[in-house]
Enzyme design. Structure first.
Site, PDB file in Angstrom:
ATOM      1  N   ASN A   2     -15.472   1.080   2.740  1.00  0.00           N
ATOM      2  CA  ASN A   2     -14.389   0.140   2.450  1.00  0.00           C
ATOM      3  C   ASN A   2     -14.942  -1.264   2.662  1.00  0.00           C
ATOM      4  O   ASN A   2     -15.662  -1.504   3.636  1.00  0.00           O
ATOM      5  CB  ASN A   2     -13.213   0.367   3.400  1.00  0.00           C
ATOM      6  CG  ASN A   2     -12.638   1.762   3.292  1.00  0.00           C
ATOM      7  OD1 ASN A   2     -11.923   2.073   2.360  1.00  0.00           O
ATOM      8  ND2 ASN A   2     -12.965   2.616   4.265  1.00  0.00           N
ATOM      9  N   HIS A  43     -16.194   0.536   7.406  1.00  0.00           N
ATOM     10  CA  HIS A  43     -15.843  -0.760   6.846  1.00  0.00           C
ATOM     11  C   HIS A  43     -17.038  -1.706   6.859  1.00  0.00           C
ATOM     12  O   HIS A  43     -17.797  -1.747   7.834  1.00  0.00           O
ATOM     13  CB  HIS A  43     -14.690  -1.392   7.637  1.00  0.00           C
ATOM     14  CG  HIS A  43     -13.419  -0.637   7.529  1.00  0.00           C
ATOM     15  ND1 HIS A  43     -12.508  -0.843   6.520  1.00  0.00           N
ATOM     16  CD2 HIS A  43     -12.914   0.368   8.295  1.00  0.00           C
ATOM     17  CE1 HIS A  43     -11.488   0.000   6.669  1.00  0.00           C
ATOM     18  NE2 HIS A  43     -11.715   0.738   7.745  1.00  0.00           N
ATOM     19  N   GLY A  87      -8.722  -1.620   7.607  1.00  0.00           N
ATOM     20  CA  GLY A  87      -9.557  -2.739   7.200  1.00  0.00           C
ATOM     21  C   GLY A  87      -9.195  -4.018   7.923  1.00  0.00           C
ATOM     22  O   GLY A  87     -10.071  -4.806   8.311  1.00  0.00           O
ATOM     23  N   ASN A  89     -12.954   5.369  10.059  1.00  0.00           N
ATOM     24  CA  ASN A  89     -13.459   5.327   8.692  1.00  0.00           C
ATOM     25  C   ASN A  89     -14.324   4.076   8.544  1.00  0.00           C
ATOM     26  O   ASN A  89     -14.217   3.137   9.331  1.00  0.00           O
ATOM     27  CB  ASN A  89     -12.319   5.370   7.661  1.00  0.00           C
ATOM     28  CG  ASN A  89     -11.322   4.239   7.834  1.00  0.00           C
ATOM     29  OD1 ASN A  89     -11.358   3.473   8.791  1.00  0.00           O
ATOM     30  ND2 ASN A  89     -10.406   4.113   6.900  1.00  0.00           N
ATOM     31  N   GLU A 131     -10.899  -0.514  -1.402  1.00  0.00           N
ATOM     32  CA  GLU A 131     -10.864   0.700  -0.585  1.00  0.00           C
ATOM     33  C   GLU A 131     -11.649   1.827  -1.220  1.00  0.00           C
ATOM     34  O   GLU A 131     -11.519   2.099  -2.420  1.00  0.00           O
ATOM     35  CB  GLU A 131      -9.419   1.145  -0.352  1.00  0.00           C
ATOM     36  CG  GLU A 131      -8.628   0.219   0.554  1.00  0.00           C
ATOM     37  CD  GLU A 131      -7.407   0.895   1.130  1.00  0.00           C
ATOM     38  OE1 GLU A 131      -7.556   1.977   1.745  1.00  0.00           O
ATOM     39  OE2 GLU A 131      -6.300   0.374   0.939  1.00  0.00           O
ATOM     40  N   ASN A 153      -6.846  10.442  -1.165  1.00  0.00           N
ATOM     41  CA  ASN A 153      -6.820   9.197  -1.923  1.00  0.00           C
ATOM     42  C   ASN A 153      -6.412   9.462  -3.366  1.00  0.00           C
ATOM     43  O   ASN A 153      -6.356  10.615  -3.818  1.00  0.00           O
ATOM     44  CB  ASN A 153      -8.197   8.534  -1.904  1.00  0.00           C
ATOM     45  CG  ASN A 153      -8.533   7.897  -0.578  1.00  0.00           C
ATOM     46  OD1 ASN A 153      -7.666   7.325   0.074  1.00  0.00           O
ATOM     47  ND2 ASN A 153      -9.787   7.988  -0.174  1.00  0.00           N
ATOM     48  N   GLY A 185      -4.557   3.152   7.963  1.00  0.00           N
ATOM     49  CA  GLY A 185      -3.688   2.393   8.848  1.00  0.00           C
ATOM     50  C   GLY A 185      -2.292   2.177   8.303  1.00  0.00           C
ATOM     51  O   GLY A 185      -1.291   2.397   9.002  1.00  0.00           O
ATOM     52  N   ASN A 186      -2.183   1.722   7.062  1.00  0.00           N
ATOM     53  CA  ASN A 186      -0.858   1.577   6.462  1.00  0.00           C
ATOM     54  C   ASN A 186      -0.205   2.937   6.284  1.00  0.00           C
ATOM     55  O   ASN A 186       1.014   3.089   6.424  1.00  0.00           O
ATOM     56  CB  ASN A 186      -0.960   0.865   5.108  1.00  0.00           C
ATOM     57  CG  ASN A 186      -1.280  -0.611   5.266  1.00  0.00           C
ATOM     58  OD1 ASN A 186      -0.694  -1.290   6.088  1.00  0.00           O
ATOM     59  ND2 ASN A 186      -2.217  -1.102   4.474  1.00  0.00           N
ATOM     60  N   ASN A 192       0.893  -1.168   0.000  1.00  0.00           N
ATOM     61  CA  ASN A 192       0.000   0.000   0.000  1.00  0.00           C
ATOM     62  C   ASN A 192       0.932   1.218   0.000  1.00  0.00           C
ATOM     63  O   ASN A 192       1.615   1.479   0.999  1.00  0.00           O
ATOM     64  CB  ASN A 192      -0.861  -0.043   1.254  1.00  0.00           C
ATOM     65  CG  ASN A 192      -2.144   0.750   1.185  1.00  0.00           C
ATOM     66  OD1 ASN A 192      -2.812   0.925   2.198  1.00  0.00           O
ATOM     67  ND2 ASN A 192      -2.541   1.228   0.028  1.00  0.00           N
ATOM     68  N   GLY A 226      -4.743  -1.137   6.492  1.00  0.00           N
ATOM     69  CA  GLY A 226      -4.539  -1.323   7.918  1.00  0.00           C
ATOM     70  C   GLY A 226      -5.812  -1.190   8.729  1.00  0.00           C
ATOM     71  O   GLY A 226      -6.097  -2.036   9.592  1.00  0.00           O
TER      72      GLY A 226
END
Length: 285
Positions: free
Chosen positions: A202, A171, A232, A169, A220, A72, A82-83, A19, A230
């Site tokens: 996501n 999910h 997710g 965010n 995503e 994005n 997260g990543n 990512n 991350g």
């Protein structure tokens, strides 16, 4: 009509399990120095640098070390990544050099996040507590109470059992027998834009190998198919625990590699994984 003058932007690119992100030193300004449209161009893998998003390291707020903003690849702005926060932690340590800290407090649109650089080079992030109520996700789905667990959702002519979790965010997690058999390119956009998710979503497709090991593929919001997510992975662990499929600590295997996720007794989620420098350069935008 006058033409906006071009500028040369220095950047560094990092990746966390594939990512990948463009990191911008934005410490001299309180808001991103790149527009969403410019970020989209930078993320283009043919006409730009190529990335899943652009991350800006801004001055801290209310006593925090830094503030994180991210665009994005489609120019939209998510609450958190997260990543991306692991890549930002590595970026900050590289920026500060000999003055680098082992952990940072970072303000995000999802709240305060604290990444810690471990002695083995891995980065552990306190991702905070998951949010489970439909209003917090947000979703119009209900699940018989103030959660959405194993709720039926019609997508692409099929009924999916979905569990919804917010990590700051949104999910939507669904469990499948074989993640490799999922046509992500087809069903991902249909989940993302489903009317049940007013802020889009996501979507994580999870194969439970055993209670301590899950396989995951992800679509995503705003980025499409990525090699890792991350937040997710954190949401997937929570969903798996809530559905009785997983231990509270597990390895989540993503196409880009593994993340260790722990849902601690105090309800906080901890994510551990790598972040690596790819290259540095400058681009005219």
């Amino acid at each position: 009509m006058s033409q906006t003058p071009s500028q040369t932007l220095s950047f560094v690119k990092y990746q966390g399990l594939g990512n990948d992100f463009i990191l911008v030193d934005n410490r001299h300004a309180p808001s991103p120095i790149v527009t969403p449209e410019q970020a989209t161009l930078m993320c283009d893998r043919h006409f730009g640098i190529g990335a899943d998003g652009v991350i800006f390291a801004l001055p801290g707020q209310n006593g925090t070390d830094y503030t994180m903003r991210i665009y994005n690849s489609d120019g939209s702005e998510p609450e958190m990544c997260g990543n991306g926060i692991r890549c930002m932690a590595r970026f900050l340590a590289d920026l500060e050099g000999k003055n680098a800290k082992s952990s940072y407090t970072v303000q995000t649109l999802a709240g305060l996040i604290t990444p810690k650089i471990e002695n083995n080079g891995q980065i552990t992030v306190d991702m905070g507590k998951p949010r489970l109520s439909p209003a917090e996700i947000p979703t119009t789905l209900t699940g018989g109470g103030n959660t959405v667990i194993a709720r039926s959702l019609e997508v692409a002519g099929k009924t999916w059992a979905v569990t919804c979790v917010s990590m700051g965010n949104p999910h939507c997690i669904t469990f499948v027998d074989d993640v490799s058999a999922i046509n992500l390119e087809k069903v991902g956009p249909l989940f993302e834009t489903h009317v049940a998710f007013p802020s889009k979503i996501n979507t994580e497709f999870i194969e439970v190998v055993n209670p301590g090991y899950l396989k995951m593929r992800v679509w995503e919001r705003g980025a499409g198919i990525t090699l890792a997510c991350g937040t997710g992975a954190c949401a997937a662990l929570v969903a798996a625990v809530l559905n009785g499929k997983c231990d509270r600590t597990a390895t989540i295997e993503l196409p880009g590699g593994p993340l260790k996720i722990e849902w601690a007794a105090d309800d906080r989620i901890f994510m551990t994984g790598p972040a690596m420098l790819v290259f540095a350069g400058a681009m005219t935008i």
